[in-house]
Design a protein around this motif. Structure first.
Motif, short mmCIF file in Angstrom:
data_model
loop_
_atom_site.label_atom_id
_atom_site.label_comp_id
_atom_site.label_asym_id
_atom_site.label_seq_id
_atom_site.Cartn_x
_atom_site.Cartn_y
_atom_site.Cartn_z
N ALA A 1 33.81 -52.49 -21.70
CA ALA A 1 33.47 -51.10 -21.38
C ALA A 1 32.00 -50.97 -21.01
O ALA A 1 31.64 -50.18 -20.13
CB ALA A 1 33.80 -50.20 -22.56
N SER A 2 31.14 -51.73 -21.67
CA SER A 2 29.72 -51.70 -21.34
C SER A 2 29.49 -52.19 -19.91
O SER A 2 28.69 -51.61 -19.17
CB SER A 2 28.93 -52.57 -22.33
N ARG A 3 30.21 -53.24 -19.52
CA ARG A 3 30.10 -53.71 -18.13
C ARG A 3 30.63 -52.66 -17.17
O ARG A 3 30.07 -52.47 -16.08
CB ARG A 3 30.86 -55.03 -17.96
N ASN A 4 31.70 -51.97 -17.56
CA ASN A 4 32.24 -50.90 -16.71
C ASN A 4 31.21 -49.79 -16.52
O ASN A 4 31.04 -49.27 -15.41
CB ASN A 4 33.51 -50.32 -17.34
N ALA A 5 30.53 -49.43 -17.60
CA ALA A 5 29.51 -48.38 -17.51
C ALA A 5 28.37 -48.82 -16.61
O ALA A 5 27.83 -48.02 -15.83
CB ALA A 5 29.00 -48.02 -18.90
N GLN A 6 28.00 -50.10 -16.70
CA GLN A 6 26.94 -50.60 -15.82
C GLN A 6 27.38 -50.60 -14.37
O GLN A 6 26.58 -50.33 -13.46
CB GLN A 6 26.53 -52.01 -16.28
N ASP A 7 28.67 -50.89 -14.13
CA ASP A 7 29.20 -50.77 -12.77
C ASP A 7 29.15 -49.31 -12.31
O ASP A 7 28.88 -49.04 -11.13
CB ASP A 7 30.65 -51.27 -12.72
N GLY A 8 29.41 -48.38 -13.23
CA GLY A 8 29.32 -46.97 -12.90
C GLY A 8 27.91 -46.59 -12.48
O GLY A 8 27.72 -45.82 -11.52
N ILE A 9 26.92 -47.13 -13.18
CA ILE A 9 25.53 -46.88 -12.80
C ILE A 9 25.27 -47.40 -11.39
O ILE A 9 24.62 -46.74 -10.58
CB ILE A 9 24.57 -47.54 -13.81
N SER A 10 25.80 -48.58 -11.09
CA SER A 10 25.60 -49.16 -9.76
C SER A 10 26.24 -48.28 -8.68
O SER A 10 25.65 -48.07 -7.61
CB SER A 10 26.20 -50.57 -9.71
N VAL A 11 27.45 -47.78 -8.97
CA VAL A 11 28.13 -46.91 -8.00
C VAL A 11 27.31 -45.65 -7.75
O VAL A 11 27.09 -45.24 -6.60
CB VAL A 11 29.54 -46.56 -8.50
N VAL A 12 26.88 -45.02 -8.83
CA VAL A 12 26.12 -43.77 -8.70
C VAL A 12 24.80 -44.02 -7.97
O VAL A 12 24.40 -43.22 -7.11
CB VAL A 12 25.87 -43.16 -10.09
N GLN A 13 24.13 -45.11 -8.30
CA GLN A 13 22.87 -45.42 -7.63
C GLN A 13 23.07 -45.64 -6.14
O GLN A 13 22.24 -45.22 -5.32
CB GLN A 13 22.23 -46.65 -8.27
N THR A 14 24.18 -46.29 -5.78
CA THR A 14 24.47 -46.53 -4.37
C THR A 14 24.67 -45.21 -3.63
O THR A 14 24.11 -44.99 -2.54
CB THR A 14 25.72 -47.40 -4.22
N ALA A 15 25.46 -44.32 -4.23
CA ALA A 15 25.73 -43.03 -3.59
C ALA A 15 24.47 -42.17 -3.52
O ALA A 15 24.15 -41.58 -2.49
CB ALA A 15 26.84 -42.29 -4.35
N GLU A 16 23.75 -42.12 -4.63
CA GLU A 16 22.57 -41.26 -4.68
C GLU A 16 21.47 -41.78 -3.75
O GLU A 16 20.73 -41.00 -3.14
CB GLU A 16 22.06 -41.18 -6.12
#
Length: 386
Positions: A64-79
């Protein structure tokens, strides 16, 4: 006790104790070599159940921690891409402000329009190319769900909404299209209504070149409540129908959007009887027009609206990123605590187990020596037989 040779009770007793000691020593060796206090269910059945549950939680939280870090990467890419979109819109706004000055000649305004067109194409390219692992982020796709917990409940999931991060709607607004990409002809909503009561009806539709429609004016020779009721039923709940106080038989159909007013200076007349198709809108953003100062001023208002939309989208993504970062920190603490709990149940206390091993080792040596002595005990019978 008599003297026997068939049954050596002392040897049997010593052998039983030696076997038990050897079993204890074997278990100690297993625990010392594996580092685990529980190597099989028989070691601690209840402890095994609890430790396996904790092991599942720790494993799930790690993923789940890796998933959350992937979420950060997705958001950073979009933003990050939205940041460039905002920069482009700021440049387009600067051009609109420049076009609002009548010191520009026709060629200057054409040059401004050319740059705006190129920048709009870049917005389209950004929308099409911004993706994470093949998932487009700025094209109005579905919301993304991230598993940030070890369980299946709703609290273990976070949803990132991408509806506000749709660059296509920005491009459509700049190009005079609605959210679906259909060209605007001065209106979004097409209302059909019947006002004929046996007499001719004159309809005036608020639609002129470069203008957003503000109202529909209906003129009828029948000045009565029946006509008013039919008009209201025809245009629906988005608009208000009122009788003109100064002109008998004239009715004004006005958008309920408070930013629009009934400005008759922008109206043209269309006459007919029976069913009249009126086009009315409170949201129609025409294509950007830099050919006149008035068009440039209108363009600034459109661009400001899109800038606000992009800013809101970036703010939402920023909030999601902050949430993901908090999740990562929380998961790290939970993983550490659950790992410690599992260790206390399942791991071997090496010092304590070494004490047990040393004791068992000494007892094995002593038991072996005593078994040899017990086996020698019955040999005294041979002296009786000499």
């Amino acid at each position: 006790m008599g003297m026997q040779i068939n049954t050596n009770i002392a040897a049997n007793n010593t052998y039983r104790n030696l076997t038990a000691t050897q079993n204890d020593m074997s278990k100690s060796l297993e625990k010392l070599s594996s580092g685990l206090r529980i190597n099989r269910a028989s070691d601690d059945a209840a402890g095994l159940t609890v430790s396996e549950a904790l092991k599942s939680q720790v494993g799930g939280l790690t993923v789940a921690s890796r998933n959350a870090q992937d979420g950060i990467s997705v958001v950073q890419t979009a933003e990050g891409s939205l940041s460039e979109v905002q920069s482009i819109l700021q440049r387009v706004r600067d051009l609109a402000v420049q076009a609002g000055n009548d010191s520009n000649n026709a060629d200057s305004r054409v040059a401004i329009k050319t740059e705006v067109t190129a920048l709009t194409k870049e917005l389209t390219r950004i929308s099409d190319s911004t993706n994470f692992n093949g998932t487009k982020l700025l094209a109005g796709g579905a919301d993304l769900s991230f598993q940030v917990g070890a369980n299946s409940d709703a609290s273990s999931q976070i949803t990132v909404k991408l509806d506000s991060a749709n660059v296509n709607t920005v491009v459509n607004a700049l190009g005079g299209k609605d959210a679906a990409g259909a060209a605007l002809t001065g209106a979004v909503q097409n209302k059909g209504f019947t006002v004929a009561t046996g007499t001719a009806t004159t309809v005036t539709i608020a639609q002129t070149a470069g203008k957003t429609p503000t109202a529909i004016v209906i003129a009828s020779t029948d000045d009565n409540a029946a006509v008013l009721a039919k008009l209201q039923a025809g245009v629906g709940t988005d608009f208000t129908v009122t009788a003109d106080a100064t002109k008998a038989g004239q009715y004004n159909v006005v958008s309920k959007d408070a930013t629009l007013t009934d400005t008759t200076a922008n109206l043209i007349a269309v006459s007919g009887t029976g069913v009249v198709n009126g086009q009315v809108s409170s949201t129609a953003d025409k294509a950007l027009d830099f050919s006149t100062a008035a068009g440039a001023a209108a363009a600034i208002a459109v661009i400001d609206k899109q800038l606000a939309t992009v800013s809101t989208a970036r703010a939402n993504l920023g909030a999601s990123q902050n949430r993901f970062e908090s999740v990562v920190k929380t998961l790290a603490v939970s993983t550490e605590n659950l790992t410690a709990a599992g260790s206390r149940i399942r791991d071997t206390d090496m010092a304590a187990e070494m004490v047990k091993y040393t004791r068992s080792s000494i007892l094995v040596q002593a038991g072996t020596a005593m078994l040899a002595q017990a086996n020698q005990g019955n040999q005294g019978v041979l002296k009786l037989l000499q």
